[in-house]
Motif scaffolding. Structure first.
Motif, mmCIF file in Angstrom:
data_model
loop_
_atom_site.group_PDB
_atom_site.id
_atom_site.type_symbol
_atom_site.label_atom_id
_atom_site.label_comp_id
_atom_site.label_asym_id
_atom_site.label_seq_id
_atom_site.Cartn_x
_atom_site.Cartn_y
_atom_site.Cartn_z
ATOM 1 N N PHE A 1 0.882 -1.169 0.000
ATOM 2 C CA PHE A 1 0.000 0.000 0.000
ATOM 3 C C PHE A 1 0.918 1.218 0.000
ATOM 4 N N LEU A 2 0.730 2.098 -0.989
ATOM 5 C CA LEU A 2 1.673 3.203 -1.196
ATOM 6 C C LEU A 2 0.935 4.541 -1.214
ATOM 7 N N CYS A 3 1.457 5.516 -0.470
ATOM 8 C CA CYS A 3 0.853 6.854 -0.515
ATOM 9 C C CYS A 3 1.896 7.903 -0.109
ATOM 10 N N GLY A 4 1.960 8.980 -0.863
ATOM 11 C CA GLY A 4 2.909 10.050 -0.537
ATOM 12 C C GLY A 4 2.948 11.043 -1.683
ATOM 13 N N PRO A 5 3.848 12.012 -1.594
ATOM 14 C CA PRO A 5 3.972 12.990 -2.691
ATOM 15 C C PRO A 5 4.300 12.282 -4.007
ATOM 16 N N GLU A 6 3.901 12.910 -5.105
ATOM 17 C CA GLU A 6 4.028 12.277 -6.428
ATOM 18 C C GLU A 6 5.472 11.806 -6.747
ATOM 19 N N PRO A 7 6.510 12.630 -6.493
ATOM 20 C CA PRO A 7 7.870 12.163 -6.821
ATOM 21 C C PRO A 7 8.243 10.917 -6.007
ATOM 22 N N TYR A 8 7.815 10.865 -4.755
ATOM 23 C CA TYR A 8 8.089 9.687 -3.910
ATOM 24 C C TYR A 8 7.394 8.458 -4.500
ATOM 25 N N MET A 9 6.146 8.639 -4.912
ATOM 26 C CA MET A 9 5.388 7.486 -5.443
ATOM 27 C C MET A 9 6.040 6.974 -6.734
ATOM 28 N N GLN A 10 6.476 7.916 -7.559
ATOM 29 C CA GLN A 10 7.140 7.498 -8.809
ATOM 30 C C GLN A 10 8.430 6.737 -8.491
ATOM 31 N N ALA A 11 9.198 7.265 -7.502
ATOM 32 C CA ALA A 11 10.466 6.626 -7.133
ATOM 33 C C ALA A 11 10.207 5.211 -6.596
ATOM 34 N N VAL A 12 9.186 5.059 -5.768
ATOM 35 C CA VAL A 12 8.901 3.734 -5.188
ATOM 36 C C VAL A 12 8.482 2.756 -6.293
ATOM 37 N N LYS A 13 7.675 3.235 -7.228
ATOM 38 C CA LYS A 13 7.245 2.333 -8.314
ATOM 39 C C LYS A 13 8.464 1.851 -9.099
ATOM 40 N N LYS A 14 9.424 2.748 -9.310
ATOM 41 C CA LYS A 14 10.627 2.350 -10.051
ATOM 42 C C LYS A 14 11.442 1.332 -9.234
ATOM 43 N N ILE A 15 11.570 1.593 -7.942
ATOM 44 C CA ILE A 15 12.321 0.665 -7.070
ATOM 45 C C ILE A 15 11.683 -0.723 -7.123
ATOM 46 N N LEU A 16 10.375 -0.765 -6.991
ATOM 47 C CA LEU A 16 9.687 -2.067 -6.980
ATOM 48 C C LEU A 16 9.827 -2.765 -8.337
ATOM 49 N N THR A 17 9.732 -1.986 -9.407
ATOM 50 C CA THR A 17 9.906 -2.577 -10.742
ATOM 51 C C THR A 17 11.312 -3.147 -10.878
ATOM 52 N N ASP A 18 12.319 -2.347 -10.442
ATOM 53 C CA ASP A 18 13.716 -2.806 -10.536
ATOM 54 C C ASP A 18 13.944 -4.070 -9.715
ATOM 55 N N LEU A 19 13.185 -4.212 -8.628
ATOM 56 C CA LEU A 19 13.342 -5.389 -7.764
ATOM 57 C C LEU A 19 12.468 -6.562 -8.231
ATOM 58 N N ASN A 20 11.873 -6.417 -9.417
ATOM 59 C CA ASN A 20 10.998 -7.453 -9.987
ATOM 60 C C ASN A 20 9.818 -7.792 -9.093
ATOM 61 N N PHE A 21 9.336 -6.800 -8.374
ATOM 62 C CA PHE A 21 8.168 -7.008 -7.520
ATOM 63 C C PHE A 21 6.936 -7.262 -8.397
ATOM 64 N N ASP A 22 6.064 -8.142 -7.959
ATOM 65 C CA ASP A 22 4.823 -8.417 -8.685
ATOM 66 C C ASP A 22 3.889 -7.200 -8.535
ATOM 67 N N MET A 23 3.858 -6.346 -9.580
ATOM 68 C CA MET A 23 3.157 -5.057 -9.473
ATOM 69 C C MET A 23 1.639 -5.211 -9.343
ATOM 70 N N SER A 24 1.121 -6.426 -9.564
ATOM 71 C CA SER A 24 -0.323 -6.606 -9.340
ATOM 72 C C SER A 24 -0.635 -6.569 -7.832
ATOM 73 N N LYS A 25 0.410 -6.611 -7.001
ATOM 74 C CA LYS A 25 0.198 -6.524 -5.547
ATOM 75 C C LYS A 25 0.529 -5.126 -5.015
ATOM 76 N N LEU A 26 0.568 -4.155 -5.918
ATOM 77 C CA LEU A 26 0.816 -2.762 -5.504
ATOM 78 C C LEU A 26 -0.477 -1.947 -5.631
ATOM 79 N N TYR A 27 -0.852 -1.276 -4.534
ATOM 80 C CA TYR A 27 -2.043 -0.411 -4.534
ATOM 81 C C TYR A 27 -1.605 0.967 -4.041
ATOM 82 N N HIS A 28 -2.115 2.023 -4.689
ATOM 83 C CA HIS A 28 -1.656 3.349 -4.274
ATOM 84 C C HIS A 28 -2.786 4.362 -4.274
#
Ligand SMILES: Cc1cc2nc3c(=O)[nH]c(=O)nc-3n(C[C@H](O)[C@H](O)[C@H](O)COP(=O)(O)OP(=O)(O)OC[C@H]3O[C@@H](n4cnc5c(N)ncnc54)[C@H](O)[C@@H]3O)c2cc1C
Ligand code: FES
Length: 371
Positions: free
Chosen positions: A230-257
């Motif tokens: 579960f992700l929430c914060g300022p837009e640049p933070y959210m973009q950065a977290v999405k990139k981190i999770l993508t780079d870590l091969n996180f299953d993005m279907s389990k990301l909610y924001h």
């Protein structure tokens, strides 16, 4: 209106109309940090509020004779149902956040639309939670954490919150108490600037300095891949977290924001509205006709229904202006439109022609009902 005659708040459906407005009384306020204040609200007489942890409520205010609407997450938990809490950060140059922080006092009333929002604990199923928040984006995570720790002994929660300094951590003491009491509630902070007098409150709370990165996420929450995020914060933070999770091969279907970001859209909308006041310009670029009752407004294919409604001075509640809060729901009676968001609308609403005015543009002449 006397406090004892307040109507009960109706919580069952998506807010759309003035008649779904209820009044709440502010009963308490306190500072969370230097620029964040929490407000507690109750109904006129003791009553339970029913909502989902993570949902938000839209305030409809009258500021200097003009209606101003903004959405705020309920930072309270329905497991303690007799009051509602909002936690509001002062935004530089912001109309409503400054108004509330400077003027709203215990004993005063506010008008609200019922709680709504899909970013909530009940509609998103998870076995293990990873709450990632920054700044004021902590509010839904705090509500969810309180609910889980109130209702489940062993809810498995990893909570990583990012803040500028230790003094900016909202709900710090309360979160640390939860971490001390609940073995499976793992609280981690990431703080950008650390002063020499920084003292970390408990040994249970690990922390890191700087910003969230793939490395410190792996270190702080080694089993992050097994969790629902579960992700929430300022837009640049959210973009950065999405990139981190993508780079870590996180299953993005389990990301909610959830996004609080309306500032840019709001500013753009105001600029566009000012532009629309020039009739010549409107006429020159108009492509389609928007009809609402006996009002008619020419709009380009780039303008939203909301811009047309506001330009005609018609009553509509619009808080987020970005297709999140559901407040601007209205019904297309005739014509073709294109929407970028239908969040908060049910399939039955969509079948009946309802759209979110802030997120809908014309593809032909349109006849609209504001209900
Ligand atoms: C679902 C949701 C939940 C939310 N939950 C919370 C919460 O729990 N806590 C919280 O604090 N906030 C929350 N928000 C954000 C909140 O709704 C407001 O957006 C926030 O309080 C700012 O509103 P404001 O009226 O103070 O600022 P606005 O007046 O809307 O201004 C926002 C920014 O735009 C700038 N601006 C304004 N007008 C112009 C212009 N004409 N040109 C250029 N720039 C301009 C301002 O300087 C300011 O920086 C949430 C938002 C959403 C959508
Ligand atoms: S104003 Fe929030 S959905 Fe349109």
């Amino acid at each position: 209106m006397n406090i004892n005659t307040l109507p009960n708040i109706t919580l069952s459906s998506t807010p759309t109309r003035q008649d779904s407005l209820s009044q709440l009384v502010c009963v308490e306020r306190w500072n969370e940090t230097a620029d964040v204040v929490s407000f507690r609200f109750q109904a006129g007489e003791p009553m339970k509020f029913d909502y989902k942890p993570g949902q938000f409520m839209t305030l409809v205010l009258d500021i200097n004779g003009e209606q101003a609407c903004r959405s705020y997450t309920l930072s309270s938990t329905p497991s303690r149902p007799y009051s509602l809490m909002l936690t509001i950060k002062r935004v530089e140059g912001g109309l409503v956040s400054n108004y509330l922080i400077d003027h709203l006092q215990p004993g005063q009333m506010v008008r609200v639309l019922p709680p709504t929002g899909q970013f909530n604990l009940f509609d998103i199923s998870a076995q293990k939670y990873l709450f990632l928040s920054a700044g004021c984006g902590i509010t839904p995570m705090y509500s969810m954490s309180r609910y889980l720790t109130d209702t489940q002994m062993n809810a498995d929660i990893a909570f990583v919150h990012s803040a500028r300094t230790q003094a900016d951590i909202i709900f710090k003491t309360s979160l640390e108490t939860m971490a001390t009491r609940h073995r499976d509630f793992k609280l981690r902070y990431i703080v950008e600037n650390v002063t020499t007098d920084t003292v970390w409150h408990t040994e249970e709370t690990l922390h890191d300095i700087g910003r969230l990165s793939a490395n410190n996420l792996r270190d702080l929450v080694p089993d992050f891949a097994e969790r629902t995020v579960f992700l929430c914060g300022p837009e640049p933070y959210m973009q950065a977290v999405k990139k981190i999770l993508t780079d870590l091969n996180f299953d993005m279907s389990k990301l909610y924001h959830e996004s609080f970001a309306t500032a840019v859209k709001e500013a753009q909308s105001r600029v566009k509205q000012a532009e629309m006041q020039s009739a010549n310009q409107v006429n020159a670029s108009a492509s389609f006709m928007l009809s609402i009752g006996d009002k008619k407004r020419a709009l380009t294919a780039e303008q939203t229904l909301l811009e047309g409604i506001e330009a005609e001075g018609l009553p509509i509640i619009a808080a987020c202006r970005s297709g999140v809060c559901g407040a601007c729901k209205c019904q297309v009676l005739e014509g073709e439109t294109e929407s970028t968001s239908s969040m908060t609308l049910t399939p039955a609403d969509i079948d009946a022609g309802y759209v979110l005015a802030c997120s809908t543009k014309l593809k032909s002449d349109v006849t609209l009902s504001l209900g």
